[in-house]
Design an enzyme around this catalytic site. Structure first.
Site: not given
Length: 293
Positions: A194, A143, A155, A122
């Protein structure tokens, strides 16, 4: 690697790893899940089996397809069983040392020099993991989002060393084989989602921590006032408060911005083992059906 990706390995059979393995198996790929020991491998199998059963019960998947997916899954406690894989996706605990150790081992084990090694991190820089191998041009971030069988986004994160052909191969795989939507991010801690999401979650934690509003009211405000499908503290519980802290710490170490620093309450909750849905209690408590109350 030449040709199509048909043999996939997943290192880690927790919530994310099991979800990644499930979508790969459902897409027709022979998938090997590697866990730390036989007990963890058995739990990973149970986790995937339960998820497939839920999909059947909810009408999202027919039973023959679920049974076929299970036949394409193997579970092991030995990294050596990933030697013939075209793509290996690492999904172990969000810890730099643990992930680096996995990549260094995979570099020696995976036989095809063109095989792609991907991380589901992450927040940890992909470059750092790629440099643990002798094939940094074949290493990138891939991701996924939780729950993996439901959320469509992936991602794709190349490092400065990742070859363009590696990025193209993985984007094609995620899109055409797994049916996911891809976005590309530079190799910066937090990537796209994130880097935007974590400061929002931390702001909600600080609001509850200060007594400005209760956790229930914070979540209701964003769900009913902003049409969010889930409030920020429920979402933090779903992600796992330990994971939120790990991402926040990585973001803070990279950017040194106060908005990324995990609040004391969040750190204390993690120390107390109150990690959210997976432990039954976080900012909310959860019954066996994992409903917040």
């Amino acid at each position: 690697m030449s040709g199509t990706i048909t043999r996939v390995g997943v290192v880690g059979g927790g919530q994310m790893g099991a979800g990644i393995a499930e979508v790969c198996a459902r897409a027709g790929l022979h998938t090997v899940v590697c866990e730390a020991d036989a007990t963890a491998a058995r739990r990973a199998r149970e986790r995937v089996t339960a998820s497939l059963e839920r999909a059947v019960q909810r009408g999202k998947l027919d039973r023959p397809s679920a049974e076929d997916a299970l036949t394409r899954l193997a579970f092991t406690a030995g990294l050596d069983d990933l030697a013939d894989r075209h793509l290996v996706i690492e999904a172990v605990v969000e810890n730099t040392d643990a992930k680096t150790e996995v990549f260094a081992a995979l570099d020696k084990i995976v036989q095809d020099p063109g095989a792609i090694l991907a991380t589901n991190t992450s927040a940890i820089p992909v470059m750092r993991l790629g440099m643990a191998t002798q094939r940094a041009d074949h290493v990138l971030g891939l991701h996924f989002f939780n729950p993996v069988p439901v959320l469509p986004l992936v991602e794709v994160v190349p490092s400065l060393h990742t070859a363009a052909r590696t990025v193209t191969a993985v984007e094609t795989f995620a899109r055409d084989t797994l049916g996911k939507t891809t976005i590309r991010s530079q190799d910066r801690t937090g990537f796209v989602v994130n880097a935007l999401l974590i400061p929002y979650l931390l702001s909600a934690v600080r609001m509850a921590e200060s007594g400005f509003a209760t956790a229930a009211d914070v979540d209701a405000g964003m769900e009913l006032g902003c049409a969010h499908p889930m409030g920020p503290l429920k979402l933090a519980d779903l992600i796992g408060l330990d994971t939120v802290v790990a991402i926040a710490q990585s973001l803070y170490e990279e950017f040194r911005e106060p908005l990324y620093a995990p609040p004391p309450l969040l750190r204390r909750m993690v120390e107390a083992g109150l990690l959210g849905r997976k432990t039954g209690r976080g900012f909310h408590t959860y019954d066996r059906d994992r409903e917040a109350r």
